[in-house]
Design an enzyme around this catalytic site. Structure first.
Site, PDB file in Angstrom:
ATOM      1  N   ARG A 224      45.406 -29.288 -27.424  1.00  0.00           N
ATOM      2  CA  ARG A 224      46.473 -28.301 -27.458  1.00  0.00           C
ATOM      3  C   ARG A 224      46.891 -27.972 -26.025  1.00  0.00           C
ATOM      4  O   ARG A 224      46.054 -28.006 -25.106  1.00  0.00           O
ATOM      5  CB  ARG A 224      45.999 -27.015 -28.135  1.00  0.00           C
ATOM      6  N   HIS A 272      53.979 -34.400 -28.554  1.00  0.00           N
ATOM      7  CA  HIS A 272      53.102 -34.076 -29.697  1.00  0.00           C
ATOM      8  C   HIS A 272      53.268 -35.102 -30.827  1.00  0.00           C
ATOM      9  O   HIS A 272      53.566 -34.745 -31.968  1.00  0.00           O
ATOM     10  CB  HIS A 272      53.387 -32.656 -30.217  1.00  0.00           C
TER      11      HIS A 272
HETATM   12  P1  NDP Z   1      37.012 -30.847 -35.534  1.00  0.00           P
HETATM   13  O1  NDP Z   1      36.906 -29.428 -35.946  1.00  0.00           O
HETATM   14  O2  NDP Z   1      36.607 -31.913 -36.499  1.00  0.00           O
HETATM   15  O3  NDP Z   1      36.142 -31.074 -34.210  1.00  0.00           O
HETATM   16  C1  NDP Z   1      36.128 -30.183 -33.157  1.00  0.00           C
HETATM   17  C2  NDP Z   1      35.127 -30.662 -32.109  1.00  0.00           C
HETATM   18  O4  NDP Z   1      35.242 -29.804 -30.962  1.00  0.00           O
HETATM   19  C3  NDP Z   1      33.672 -30.543 -32.597  1.00  0.00           C
HETATM   20  O5  NDP Z   1      32.926 -31.633 -32.124  1.00  0.00           O
HETATM   21  C4  NDP Z   1      33.191 -29.256 -31.942  1.00  0.00           C
HETATM   22  O6  NDP Z   1      31.795 -29.222 -31.683  1.00  0.00           O
HETATM   23  C5  NDP Z   1      33.949 -29.298 -30.635  1.00  0.00           C
HETATM   24  N1  NDP Z   1      34.046 -27.948 -30.058  1.00  0.00           N
HETATM   25  C6  NDP Z   1      34.620 -26.847 -30.584  1.00  0.00           C
HETATM   26  N2  NDP Z   1      34.469 -25.788 -29.764  1.00  0.00           N
HETATM   27  C7  NDP Z   1      33.758 -26.244 -28.707  1.00  0.00           C
HETATM   28  C8  NDP Z   1      33.262 -25.627 -27.521  1.00  0.00           C
HETATM   29  N3  NDP Z   1      33.452 -24.324 -27.258  1.00  0.00           N
HETATM   30  N4  NDP Z   1      32.585 -26.391 -26.641  1.00  0.00           N
HETATM   31  C9  NDP Z   1      32.355 -27.702 -26.900  1.00  0.00           C
HETATM   32  N5  NDP Z   1      32.812 -28.350 -28.005  1.00  0.00           N
HETATM   33  C10 NDP Z   1      33.496 -27.619 -28.888  1.00  0.00           C
HETATM   34  O7  NDP Z   1      38.509 -31.058 -35.053  1.00  0.00           O
HETATM   35  P2  NDP Z   1      39.389 -32.393 -35.092  1.00  0.00           P
HETATM   36  O8  NDP Z   1      38.637 -33.464 -34.402  1.00  0.00           O
HETATM   37  O9  NDP Z   1      39.875 -32.667 -36.474  1.00  0.00           O
HETATM   38  O10 NDP Z   1      40.676 -31.948 -34.252  1.00  0.00           O
HETATM   39  C11 NDP Z   1      40.563 -31.499 -32.923  1.00  0.00           C
HETATM   40  C12 NDP Z   1      41.879 -30.928 -32.433  1.00  0.00           C
HETATM   41  O11 NDP Z   1      42.828 -31.956 -32.171  1.00  0.00           O
HETATM   42  C13 NDP Z   1      42.639 -30.031 -33.415  1.00  0.00           C
HETATM   43  O12 NDP Z   1      42.084 -28.728 -33.462  1.00  0.00           O
HETATM   44  C14 NDP Z   1      44.022 -30.015 -32.818  1.00  0.00           C
HETATM   45  O13 NDP Z   1      44.141 -28.994 -31.862  1.00  0.00           O
HETATM   46  C15 NDP Z   1      44.120 -31.360 -32.100  1.00  0.00           C
HETATM   47  N6  NDP Z   1      45.089 -32.259 -32.751  1.00  0.00           N
HETATM   48  C16 NDP Z   1      46.126 -32.749 -32.008  1.00  0.00           C
HETATM   49  C17 NDP Z   1      47.042 -33.599 -32.572  1.00  0.00           C
HETATM   50  C18 NDP Z   1      48.137 -34.211 -31.777  1.00  0.00           C
HETATM   51  O14 NDP Z   1      49.004 -34.869 -32.351  1.00  0.00           O
HETATM   52  N7  NDP Z   1      48.137 -34.063 -30.470  1.00  0.00           N
HETATM   53  C19 NDP Z   1      46.946 -34.005 -33.976  1.00  0.00           C
HETATM   54  C20 NDP Z   1      45.811 -33.469 -34.654  1.00  0.00           C
HETATM   55  C21 NDP Z   1      44.918 -32.609 -34.059  1.00  0.00           C
HETATM   56  P3  NDP Z   1      30.704 -29.331 -32.869  1.00  0.00           P
HETATM   57  O15 NDP Z   1      30.757 -30.771 -33.324  1.00  0.00           O
HETATM   58  O16 NDP Z   1      29.445 -28.991 -32.213  1.00  0.00           O
HETATM   59  O17 NDP Z   1      31.159 -28.364 -33.930  1.00  0.00           O
HETATM   60  C1  OXD Z   2      48.011 -31.083 -35.111  1.00  0.00           C
HETATM   61  C2  OXD Z   2      48.544 -32.041 -36.035  1.00  0.00           C
HETATM   62  O1  OXD Z   2      47.116 -30.318 -35.470  1.00  0.00           O
HETATM   63  O2  OXD Z   2      49.625 -32.571 -35.731  1.00  0.00           O
HETATM   64  O3  OXD Z   2      48.462 -31.109 -33.966  1.00  0.00           O
HETATM   65  O4  OXD Z   2      47.914 -32.315 -37.049  1.00  0.00           O
END
Ligand code: NDP
Ligand code: OXD
Length: 309
Positions: A224, A272
């Site tokens: 993000r 994005h």
């Molecule tokens: P998940 O919830 O599956 O994974 C999140 C990961 O981040 C986990 O491994 C978690 O750790 C880690 N995490 C969370 N907080 C912390 C912290 N404080 N310190 C260290 N690690 C942390 O999310 P997704 O993989 O599905 O998606 C991730 C993000 O990608 C979404 O929230 C979104 O913002 C972004 N996104 C962007 C898109 C784009 O087109 N650019 C499209 C889709 C998503 P743990 O495993 O220990 O819980």
């Molecule tokens: C996001 C998506 O979370 O596009 O950014 O799914």
């Protein structure tokens, strides 16, 4: 009891068909298209929702994000009993893994340098490295981080990952928590942010973090825009400590005209598009989740509201 969808019309049409076949017992309505009694809306699927969503739908029980992230939703305005569910679907997962592979290869093979030289009319030879000589550090080992690692593995990169809790992933050096952050930062050359945006992760891509990366590192942000401190990135690129940045997400989106990211020579922007919710696969996942909900089973992608992701 009604399921209300708010968003892209084309997606709504596909999802209406999927729901008619898979969840015929639950009326599926499209915001602004179908007539709906707000008092019957228990489930809402949307990318975002107005801050007064509860005033509009007082009986809302579950808010489904049509995207993988949920930070864009008015979480602070939602009573704690409203469940929030993110989208976990193969279209987003594969799309992100492709984007990360593309960005890592482009930065690893110095594409920005060669494009700059071409535009300046120069035939500039520069030695390249093989993937095994570059270590990629993935921040966030969730659905997307793990898929990106699996896409990168066969390319031969050395791989590291960092997450909140400890993970074990074959072929990946894993670090966890605040205690593991500095060691994680010290040993990679290309960093990819795939974290959710929470109070803990806002601004994590800042001067202090960049300073702990080896000189000449490159950064990819597909999490993000709020993860990144824009002025710190520009300062670290201008000083030469960072080599390049590829950004799929910014704050705000879209960036205003004249924003320095648009023409900075070491910044590469995509609007994005790293991953996109695919109508058919996502509709199937959503229908399955609603069936789980109706059966009282645990939901795929339910957010822990106290943790924030
Ligand atoms: P998940 O919830 O599956 O994974 C999140 C990961 O981040 C986990 O491994 C978690 O750790 C880690 N995490 C969370 N907080 C912390 C912290 N404080 N310190 C260290 N690690 C942390 O999310 P997704 O993989 O599905 O998606 C991730 C993000 O990608 C979404 O929230 C979104 O913002 C972004 N996104 C962007 C898109 C784009 O087109 N650019 C499209 C889709 C998503 P743990 O495993 O220990 O819980
Ligand atoms: C996001 C998506 O979370 O596009 O950014 O799914």
């Amino acid at each position: 009891m009604t399921f209300l969808y708010h968003g892209m019309e084309a997606r709504g049409a596909v999802w209406a068909e999927i729901f008619a076949t898979r969840v015929p017992q639950l009326p599926f309505r499209r915001w602004g298209i179908d007539a709906v009694d707000p008092a019957t809306v228990k489930y809402l699927a949307a990318w975002n929702a107005p801050a007064d969503v509860i005033a509009q739908f007082p009986n809302l029980e579950v808010l489904f994000s049509v995207g993988a992230g949920i930070d864009q939703l008015p979480l602070a305005a939602l009573p704690p009993q409203v469940r929030v569910v993110r989208m976990v679907e193969q279209g987003i997962i594969t799309g992100m893994a492709e984007y990360v592979a593309m960005a890592c290869l482009a930065l690893h093979r110095d594409l920005p340098f060669f494009i700059t030289e071409q535009r300046a009319g120069r035939w500039s030879y520069r030695h390249t490295r093989l993937a095994a000589e570059t270590r990629i550090g993935i921040m966030g080992l969730g659905e997307l981080g793990k898929a990106a690692l699996e896409m990168l593995k066969p390319l031969g990169f050395a791989l590291s990952g960092w997450s909140r809790s400890a993970h074990e992933i074959p072929g990946v050096e894993c670090f966890a928590g605040a205690a593991g952050f500095d060691a994680f930062l010290a040993q990679a050359n290309i960093f990819v942010c795939l974290l959710p945006l929470t109070e803990q992760t806002r601004g994590i891509l800042c001067r202090d973090t960049f300073a702990k990366m080896p000189s000449g590192s490159a950064v990819i942000n597909a999490g993000r825009g709020g993860h990144l401190v824009a002025d710190d990135l520009i300062a670290m690129l201008d000083s030469g400590h960072l080599r390049a940045a590829m950004l799929d997400v910014t704050e705000p989106e879209p960036l205003p005209d004249g924003h320095p990211f648009y023409c900075h020579p070491a910044i590469f922007l995509t609007p994005h598009v790293a991953a996109e919710t695919r109508h058919t696969t996502a509709g199937g996942v959503l229908a399955d989740n609603v069936l789980r909900l109706l059966a009282g089973d645990p939901l795929l992608g339910e957010v822990d509201r106290t943790r924030g992701y």
